[in-house]
Design a protein around this motif. Sequence first.
Motif, PDB file in Angstrom:
ATOM      1  N   VAL A 167       0.842  -1.204   0.000  1.00  0.00           N
ATOM      2  CA  VAL A 167       0.000   0.000   0.000  1.00  0.00           C
ATOM      3  C   VAL A 167       0.873   1.247   0.000  1.00  0.00           C
ATOM      4  CG1 VAL A 167      -1.838   1.256   1.194  1.00  0.00           C
ATOM      5  CG2 VAL A 167      -1.749  -1.254   1.308  1.00  0.00           C
ATOM      6  N   GLY A 168       0.537   2.196  -0.865  1.00  0.00           N
ATOM      7  CA  GLY A 168       1.302   3.434  -0.920  1.00  0.00           C
ATOM      8  C   GLY A 168       0.426   4.656  -0.725  1.00  0.00           C
ATOM      9  N   PHE A 169       1.017   5.731  -0.198  1.00  0.00           N
ATOM     10  CA  PHE A 169       0.301   7.009  -0.038  1.00  0.00           C
ATOM     11  C   PHE A 169       1.319   8.109   0.239  1.00  0.00           C
ATOM     12  CE2 PHE A 169       0.104   4.544   3.953  1.00  0.00           C
ATOM     13  CZ  PHE A 169       0.794   5.368   4.828  1.00  0.00           C
ATOM     14  N   PRO A 170       0.918   9.375  -0.049  1.00  0.00           N
ATOM     15  CA  PRO A 170       1.803  10.512   0.230  1.00  0.00           C
ATOM     16  C   PRO A 170       1.447  11.143   1.578  1.00  0.00           C
ATOM     17  CG  PRO A 170       0.076  11.157  -1.303  1.00  0.00           C
ATOM     18  CD  PRO A 170      -0.216   9.729  -0.913  1.00  0.00           C
ATOM     19  N   PRO A 171       2.169  10.822   2.650  1.00  0.00           N
ATOM     20  CA  PRO A 171       1.771  11.287   3.990  1.00  0.00           C
ATOM     21  C   PRO A 171       1.868  12.797   4.172  1.00  0.00           C
ATOM     22  CG  PRO A 171       3.928  10.245   4.051  1.00  0.00           C
ATOM     23  CD  PRO A 171       3.377   9.990   2.691  1.00  0.00           C
ATOM     24  N   GLY A 172       2.650  13.474   3.337  1.00  0.00           N
ATOM     25  CA  GLY A 172       2.760  14.928   3.461  1.00  0.00           C
ATOM     26  C   GLY A 172       1.672  15.676   2.716  1.00  0.00           C
ATOM     27  N   ASN A 173       0.854  14.939   1.980  1.00  0.00           N
ATOM     28  CA  ASN A 173      -0.199  15.567   1.189  1.00  0.00           C
ATOM     29  C   ASN A 173      -1.366  15.990   2.070  1.00  0.00           C
ATOM     30  OD1 ASN A 173      -2.935  14.957  -0.462  1.00  0.00           O
ATOM     31  ND2 ASN A 173      -1.382  15.838  -1.805  1.00  0.00           N
ATOM     32  N   ALA A 174      -1.908  17.173   1.777  1.00  0.00           N
ATOM     33  CA  ALA A 174      -2.992  17.712   2.606  1.00  0.00           C
ATOM     34  C   ALA A 174      -4.223  16.814   2.598  1.00  0.00           C
ATOM     35  CB  ALA A 174      -3.364  19.105   2.111  1.00  0.00           C
ATOM     36  N   SER A 175      -4.536  16.223   1.459  1.00  0.00           N
ATOM     37  CA  SER A 175      -5.729  15.370   1.385  1.00  0.00           C
ATOM     38  C   SER A 175      -5.557  14.112   2.235  1.00  0.00           C
ATOM     39  CB  SER A 175      -6.010  14.990  -0.067  1.00  0.00           C
ATOM     40  OG  SER A 175      -6.323  16.118  -0.833  1.00  0.00           O
ATOM     41  N   PHE A 176      -4.351  13.539   2.217  1.00  0.00           N
ATOM     42  CA  PHE A 176      -4.118  12.365   3.060  1.00  0.00           C
ATOM     43  C   PHE A 176      -4.235  12.750   4.532  1.00  0.00           C
ATOM     44  CE2 PHE A 176      -1.416   9.669   5.669  1.00  0.00           C
ATOM     45  CZ  PHE A 176      -1.923   8.412   5.350  1.00  0.00           C
ATOM     46  N   GLN A 177      -3.639  13.882   4.891  1.00  0.00           N
ATOM     47  CA  GLN A 177      -3.709  14.307   6.292  1.00  0.00           C
ATOM     48  C   GLN A 177      -5.145  14.605   6.718  1.00  0.00           C
ATOM     49  OE1 GLN A 177      -0.842  17.481   6.853  1.00  0.00           O
ATOM     50  NE2 GLN A 177       0.884  16.195   6.259  1.00  0.00           N
ATOM     51  N   SER A 178      -5.944  15.138   5.808  1.00  0.00           N
ATOM     52  CA  SER A 178      -7.357  15.378   6.141  1.00  0.00           C
ATOM     53  C   SER A 178      -8.110  14.067   6.332  1.00  0.00           C
ATOM     54  CB  SER A 178      -8.034  16.201   5.035  1.00  0.00           C
ATOM     55  OG  SER A 178      -7.778  17.563   5.220  1.00  0.00           O
ATOM     56  N   SER A 203       4.852  -1.601   6.624  1.00  0.00           N
ATOM     57  CA  SER A 203       5.797  -1.246   5.542  1.00  0.00           C
ATOM     58  C   SER A 203       5.120  -0.563   4.350  1.00  0.00           C
ATOM     59  CB  SER A 203       6.541  -2.508   5.050  1.00  0.00           C
ATOM     60  OG  SER A 203       7.188  -3.159   6.113  1.00  0.00           O
ATOM     61  N   PRO A 204       4.438   0.568   4.585  1.00  0.00           N
ATOM     62  CA  PRO A 204       3.811   1.265   3.462  1.00  0.00           C
ATOM     63  C   PRO A 204       4.860   1.880   2.542  1.00  0.00           C
ATOM     64  CG  PRO A 204       3.745   2.649   5.401  1.00  0.00           C
ATOM     65  CD  PRO A 204       4.291   1.313   5.856  1.00  0.00           C
ATOM     66  N   VAL A 205       4.475   2.083   1.297  1.00  0.00           N
ATOM     67  CA  VAL A 205       5.335   2.785   0.334  1.00  0.00           C
ATOM     68  C   VAL A 205       4.983   4.270   0.419  1.00  0.00           C
ATOM     69  CG1 VAL A 205       5.950   3.051  -2.091  1.00  0.00           C
ATOM     70  CG2 VAL A 205       5.467   0.772  -1.159  1.00  0.00           C
ATOM     71  N   LEU A 206       5.906   5.076   0.919  1.00  0.00           N
ATOM     72  CA  LEU A 206       5.636   6.502   1.110  1.00  0.00           C
ATOM     73  C   LEU A 206       6.062   7.277  -0.131  1.00  0.00           C
ATOM     74  CD1 LEU A 206       6.781   6.906   4.833  1.00  0.00           C
ATOM     75  CD2 LEU A 206       4.551   6.212   3.907  1.00  0.00           C
ATOM     76  N   THR A 207       5.164   8.113  -0.614  1.00  0.00           N
ATOM     77  CA  THR A 207       5.408   8.858  -1.848  1.00  0.00           C
ATOM     78  C   THR A 207       5.288  10.358  -1.578  1.00  0.00           C
ATOM     79  OG1 THR A 207       3.076   8.686  -2.427  1.00  0.00           O
ATOM     80  CG2 THR A 207       4.544   6.966  -3.269  1.00  0.00           C
ATOM     81  N   GLU A 208       5.528  11.138  -2.627  1.00  0.00           N
ATOM     82  CA  GLU A 208       5.459  12.596  -2.485  1.00  0.00           C
ATOM     83  C   GLU A 208       4.104  13.156  -2.902  1.00  0.00           C
ATOM     84  OE1 GLU A 208       7.709  14.704  -1.253  1.00  0.00           O
ATOM     85  OE2 GLU A 208       9.049  13.047  -0.740  1.00  0.00           O
ATOM     86  N   LYS A 209       3.521  12.564  -3.961  1.00  0.00           N
ATOM     87  CA  LYS A 209       2.294  13.138  -4.513  1.00  0.00           C
ATOM     88  C   LYS A 209       1.309  12.043  -4.914  1.00  0.00           C
ATOM     89  CE  LYS A 209       4.196  17.485  -6.218  1.00  0.00           C
ATOM     90  NZ  LYS A 209       4.274  18.428  -7.362  1.00  0.00           N
ATOM     91  N   ASN A 210       0.028  12.430  -4.977  1.00  0.00           N
ATOM     92  CA  ASN A 210      -1.014  11.477  -5.379  1.00  0.00           C
ATOM     93  C   ASN A 210      -0.783  10.953  -6.787  1.00  0.00           C
ATOM     94  OD1 ASN A 210      -3.037  11.317  -3.189  1.00  0.00           O
ATOM     95  ND2 ASN A 210      -3.247  13.517  -3.512  1.00  0.00           N
ATOM     96  N   GLY A 211      -0.473  11.854  -7.727  1.00  0.00           N
ATOM     97  CA  GLY A 211      -0.311  11.442  -9.117  1.00  0.00           C
ATOM     98  C   GLY A 211       0.802  10.423  -9.286  1.00  0.00           C
ATOM     99  N   ALA A 212       1.915  10.642  -8.591  1.00  0.00           N
ATOM    100  CA  ALA A 212       3.041   9.721  -8.682  1.00  0.00           C
ATOM    101  C   ALA A 212       2.681   8.363  -8.086  1.00  0.00           C
ATOM    102  CB  ALA A 212       4.256  10.310  -7.965  1.00  0.00           C
ATOM    103  N   THR A 213       1.858   8.382  -7.031  1.00  0.00           N
ATOM    104  CA  THR A 213       1.432   7.131  -6.398  1.00  0.00           C
ATOM    105  C   THR A 213       0.539   6.336  -7.352  1.00  0.00           C
ATOM    106  OG1 THR A 213       1.344   8.478  -4.394  1.00  0.00           O
ATOM    107  CG2 THR A 213       0.603   6.207  -4.210  1.00  0.00           C
ATOM    108  N   LEU A 214      -0.357   7.056  -8.015  1.00  0.00           N
ATOM    109  CA  LEU A 214      -1.218   6.408  -9.013  1.00  0.00           C
ATOM    110  C   LEU A 214      -0.382   5.787 -10.129  1.00  0.00           C
ATOM    111  CD1 LEU A 214      -4.294   6.203 -10.091  1.00  0.00           C
ATOM    112  CD2 LEU A 214      -3.620   8.104 -11.559  1.00  0.00           C
TER     113      LEU A 214
END
Length: 343
Positions: A167-178, A203-214
Motif C-alpha cells: 500500500v502506498g500514499f503521500p503522507p505529506g499531502n494535505a488530502s491524506f492528512q485530512s 511497511s507502506p510505500v511513502l510517496t510525495e504526490k497522489n499522481g506519482a502514487t497512481l
Amino acid sequence: MNISSLKSSLLAAGTALALVVGLSACTTEPAANADGTVVVYAGRDEALIAPLIEQFTEETGIDVDVRFGSTPELSALLLEEGERTPANVFLSQDAGALGALSDAGLLATLPADITDAVPAEFTSTDDTWVGVTGRARVIAYDSEKYTESEIPDSVLELTDPRWSGLVGFPPGNASFQSFVTALRVLEGEKVAEQWVADMAKNSPVLTEKNGATLDLVNAGQLDLALINHYYWFERAAELGQDNMRVQIKFLPGDPGGIVNVTGAGILKNSATDADALAFVKYLVSESAQKYFATTTFEYPLVPGVASPEGLPALEELVNTQLDLADLASLAETQALLAKYGLL
C-alpha cells in the motif's frame, strides 16, 4: 500606455467598481478598495489551476500574483506571517488547512453571495471560507492482480499483514492528512492512532504526490494506493481509459472514502479588497465550476453545474457524520503521523 494595457486597466477598474457598488448596496461595510492585482497563495497543483487563473485575468482584467506550494507548507507560512502576509487569498487543497487558519483568526468573513453559492455542508460554518470543489478519497488498485471485490471496503482493513508492503500514499499531502483527521473524528483518537501505528508497521510505500502514487500502480510497481478520485480521471484522459491498468474503488460511508473540498478564504487584512473578493467569487461562478468539472474532473459544488461523466453521485459518497469544520485539527494529525515515522 499601449491600447492593450489601457483596455486591461479599464476592465479591472470596471470590475472593481461594479463590485464596490454591489457591496455598498447591500452592506454597511467600508467601501472596497482595488488596485487591479490580487496576491494568491495557491496550495494546489500549478498545472491544474494556472489555466483557470489566466481565464480569470482574461475575463476581469485583474492580474494575479500567485505563489504555488503545498497546502500544508503555505498554511504554515500564513500562520507564521500572520497579519504581515502579502497574500490576499488562500486557495487550499482541503478544508482542514482553511479551518486551522480560521481558528487562528486569520480569515475574513466572506459576503453571503459567495458562501451561499454552495450547499452549507460544503462550506464553513462561520463563513470564513467557501468550498470550491469536491474530491472523494478512493483506493486505487492494480486490476491485473485484483478484482474490485477483492479490494477492502474499508481502509481499516489495510493494516492486515496481507497488505504489508503493498500500500502506498503521500503522507505529506494535505488530502491524506485530512483523511487521517477524519479518521480521528469519525472513529475516535484511539482507533485512529492504532491505525496509524499498524500502517507504519505494515511497511507502506511513502510517496510525495497522489499522481506519482497512481502512476506506480498503473506501472504494476505498487498494488494499492490511497489517493483522490480525480487523479485517475486526469490520467485516463491522457492515456485513454482502455490503457488504464490501475482502477479505483469508491468507499461510501468509510473514513477512507470521505468527500473533502478544496476551498478559498480571504486573509483578514484584505477583507475589503475588491480584487480578492472578485477572485473568490469567480471560483464559485458557473464558468469556473464548469472548468473544474471538465478539466480537473472534480465535483463542482454550485447547484446546476453537472458533475464529470462516470462519477458516482456526490450525495452517495458524502458522510453525513462528518462536519468539514472538524478537520481543522491539522497539527494534531501531523504530530500523530510524525510519532510513528510517517512524516
